[in-house]
Design an enzyme around this catalytic site. Structure first.
Site, PDB file in Angstrom:
ATOM      1  N   ASN A   9       0.866  -1.114  -0.078  1.00 44.85           N
ATOM      2  CA  ASN A   9      -0.050  -0.011   0.079  1.00 44.85           C
ATOM      3  C   ASN A   9       0.873   1.298   0.075  1.00 44.85           C
ATOM      4  O   ASN A   9       1.384   1.713   0.916  1.00 44.85           O
ATOM      5  CB  ASN A   9      -0.842  -0.140   1.288  1.00 44.85           C
ATOM      6  CG  ASN A   9      -1.830   1.091   1.339  1.00 44.85           C
ATOM      7  OD1 ASN A   9      -1.688   2.090   0.500  1.00 44.85           O
ATOM      8  ND2 ASN A   9      -2.768   1.061   2.184  1.00 44.85           N
ATOM      9  N   ARG A  93      -2.494  -2.065  -3.641  1.00 47.36           N
ATOM     10  CA  ARG A  93      -3.671  -1.335  -3.245  1.00 47.36           C
ATOM     11  C   ARG A  93      -3.672  -0.299  -4.115  1.00 47.36           C
ATOM     12  O   ARG A  93      -2.725   0.733  -4.069  1.00 47.36           O
ATOM     13  CB  ARG A  93      -3.900  -1.005  -1.925  1.00 47.36           C
ATOM     14  CG  ARG A  93      -5.208  -0.024  -1.679  1.00 47.36           C
ATOM     15  CD  ARG A  93      -5.091   0.547  -0.152  1.00 47.36           C
ATOM     16  NE  ARG A  93      -6.372   1.253  -0.054  1.00 47.36           N
ATOM     17  CZ  ARG A  93      -6.482   2.180   0.937  1.00 47.36           C
ATOM     18  NH1 ARG A  93      -5.646   2.741   1.488  1.00 47.36           N
ATOM     19  NH2 ARG A  93      -7.509   2.926   0.909  1.00 47.36           N
ATOM     20  N   HIS A 182     -12.812   2.714   0.033  1.00 50.35           N
ATOM     21  CA  HIS A 182     -13.065   1.564   0.944  1.00 50.35           C
ATOM     22  C   HIS A 182     -13.801   0.338   0.458  1.00 50.35           C
ATOM     23  O   HIS A 182     -14.328  -0.416   1.256  1.00 50.35           O
ATOM     24  CB  HIS A 182     -13.693   2.167   2.336  1.00 50.35           C
ATOM     25  CG  HIS A 182     -12.839   3.081   3.137  1.00 50.35           C
ATOM     26  ND1 HIS A 182     -13.592   4.000   3.574  1.00 50.35           N
ATOM     27  CD2 HIS A 182     -11.722   3.448   3.323  1.00 50.35           C
ATOM     28  CE1 HIS A 182     -12.791   4.991   4.434  1.00 50.35           C
ATOM     29  NE2 HIS A 182     -11.433   4.596   4.194  1.00 50.35           N
ATOM     30  N   ARG A 243     -11.277  15.171   7.845  1.00 57.42           N
ATOM     31  CA  ARG A 243     -12.080  15.536   6.636  1.00 57.42           C
ATOM     32  C   ARG A 243     -13.541  16.056   7.039  1.00 57.42           C
ATOM     33  O   ARG A 243     -14.203  15.395   7.889  1.00 57.42           O
ATOM     34  CB  ARG A 243     -12.298  14.677   5.643  1.00 57.42           C
ATOM     35  CG  ARG A 243     -10.900  14.055   5.191  1.00 57.42           C
ATOM     36  CD  ARG A 243     -11.408  12.912   3.837  1.00 57.42           C
ATOM     37  NE  ARG A 243     -10.136  12.523   3.245  1.00 57.42           N
ATOM     38  CZ  ARG A 243      -9.833  11.236   3.333  1.00 57.42           C
ATOM     39  NH1 ARG A 243     -10.726  10.412   3.693  1.00 57.42           N
ATOM     40  NH2 ARG A 243      -8.907  10.573   2.835  1.00 57.42           N
ATOM     41  N   GLU A 388      -8.310  -5.556   5.050  1.00 59.73           N
ATOM     42  CA  GLU A 388      -8.069  -5.377   3.381  1.00 59.73           C
ATOM     43  C   GLU A 388      -7.010  -6.048   3.020  1.00 59.73           C
ATOM     44  O   GLU A 388      -6.743  -6.363   1.782  1.00 59.73           O
ATOM     45  CB  GLU A 388      -8.064  -3.763   3.353  1.00 59.73           C
ATOM     46  CG  GLU A 388      -9.248  -3.109   3.662  1.00 59.73           C
ATOM     47  CD  GLU A 388      -8.945  -1.610   3.980  1.00 59.73           C
ATOM     48  OE1 GLU A 388      -8.541  -1.292   5.215  1.00 59.73           O
ATOM     49  OE2 GLU A 388      -9.325  -0.628   3.257  1.00 59.73           O
TER      50      GLU A 388
END
Ligand code: ADP
Length: 402
Positions: A9, A93, A182, A243, A388
């Site tokens: 990743n 990823r 996601h 965010r 993940e």
């Protein structure tokens, strides 16, 4: 027999990676996990962790390729280098797959070009992902590399959920739609629910809540997503660590005209200086909770705003699904924060949702999926730890054998 897959990743200033043995128990920690961070800064940091060893390096790291090469060298020192382990596939990823990618793909030069062409949609993420892919392909040229996209699961979102009420020509010209993110996590945890409930996947309507530093929700009918909270970028939807989540786009014009802010300043404000951090000074829920316990009103407000937004989407998704069978909490906050689960699910008995307080409270240290709703709750509320990396590793392995 072992069956090792490397999962990478690659971010803008860090690379996270794991080596997983796909023949091991999925609940076990990965065979090896690694972090390369502070790339391009004065002081770098590489850390590798295996079951019985941790090694670190704090020399500066000029570039992603230097970082990855050094990390591979450190793995060899542990006797766990890619060559020692006979890695059978590498999973990458990739954040944005645009409209092009609806599933994982084996990486070729053409695929790298396709991912590059999507950079305008993910200017921070996709370049770093491409860096990771190119460096890993150079260092490990003899294994198949597979790209797994964060957006792919939401590729089939219905038009009514994916199209903004924005001028059609402009939207199409600039590829503006709701892509969702996601996806690997929402797909992974929702895919475990049929087994937990002992029902057919086709018969299950569920809402998945991936609540980490970034946070998103998905409404899933029979395994297919019908709505999600993130949009063109991961900014939309829930209030997150840093965010804003949903925000009136008019605020951008206001800050531009009245605040004389540049577009880049507004981008940073919305993505990095807002959310829980911008509201209360803490983006980690453990710290936020400490502030609340000390009586900090801003922290309490931030918590309430976060919960309010989640509940707004729970209600919306419940209506869209028509019938709801399961609500699934996952990621750092969803898996660990008893209060967030309790408060987002409070007073929903009229909708068939009722949490069992003691099941919700007493799961600290419990590994694996668990039910936290009461026996009479018609909607099952579950905590399902996401993984993940495992999902990426499995996809990479499967495609590498085709
Ligand atoms: P990401 O992958 O998006 O960085 P994670 O899924 O690892 O995020 O979630 C990280 C967040 O989870 C932390 O910022 C923190 O808010 C929350 N978290 C982690 N552990 C706990 C805990 N024990 N209690 C409450 N919140 C936690």
């Amino acid at each position: 027999m072992t069956n090792y897959v490397l999962v990478l990743n690659s971010g803008s200033s860090s690379i996270k990676f794991q080596v997983l043995d796909l023949n091991a128990d999925p609940q076990d920690p990965p065979f090896l996990s690694g972090l390369v961070e502070q790339i391009g800064e004065n002081r770098g940091h590489i850390k590798l962790v295996t079951e019985d060893q941790t090694i670190e390096d704090r020399r500066s790291i000029l570039s992603h390729s230097v970082g990855l090469e050094r990390a591979f060298g450190m793995m060899s020192l542990l006797g766990a280098g890619p060559q020692d382990l006979d890695i059978s596939a590498v999973g990458h990823r990739v954040v944005h797959g645009g409209s092009k990618f609806s599933e994982p793909v084996v990486i070729t030069d053409e695929i790298v070009d396709d991912i590059r062409s999507l950079i305008p949609l993910a200017p921070l993420h996709n370049p770093a992902n491409i860096d990771g892919i190119e460096n890993a392909r150079t260092l490990l040229p003899d294994v198949k590399h597979v790209a797994v996209f964060d957006t792919a699961f939401f590729h089939s979102l219905p038009e009514a959920a994916s199209r903004y009420g924005l001028n059609r020509e402009v939207a199409d010209q600039y590829h503006i739609r709701r892509y969702g993110f996601h996806g690997t996590s929402h797909q992974y945890v929702s895919g475990l629910v049929p087994g937990i409930l002992g029902k057919d996947a086709d018969d299950i309507n569920q809402i998945t809540l991936h609540l980490g530093n970034g946070a998103s929700m998905a409404a899933i009918r029979g395994g297919s997503p019908v709505d999600t909270t993130m949009g063109l970028t991961p900014l939309e939807g829930l209030v997150m660590g840093t965010r804003t989540g949903d925000i009136d786009a008019g605020i951008i014009f206001h800050l531009y005209r009245e605040g004389k802010m540049t577009i880049d300043e507004i981008d940073t404000l919305f993505n990095k200086r807002s959310g829980l951090k911008g509201l209360a000074g803490a983006n980690d829920f453990r710290l936020l909770q400490e502030l609340i316990n000390e009586g900090d009103q801003n922290a309490q407000d931030a918590y309430d705003i976060y919960v309010h937004r989640v509940r707004r989407y729970v209600g919306a998704f419940m209506l869209q699904l028509g019938r709801l069978d399961a609500v699934v909490f996952t990621a750092g906050v969803g898996e660990n924060h008893v209060g967030i689960r309790r408060d987002t699910m409070a007073e929903l008995e009229n909708f068939g949702i009722s949490i069992d307080e003691s099941r919700n409270n007493n799961d600290e240290g419990v590994e694996g999926p668990r039910v936290i709703s009461s026996d009479d709750s018609t909607v099952k509320v579950l905590v399902v730890p996401t993984n993940e990396e495992l999902a990426i590793a499995r996809a990479a392995k499967e495609l590498s054998e085709m």
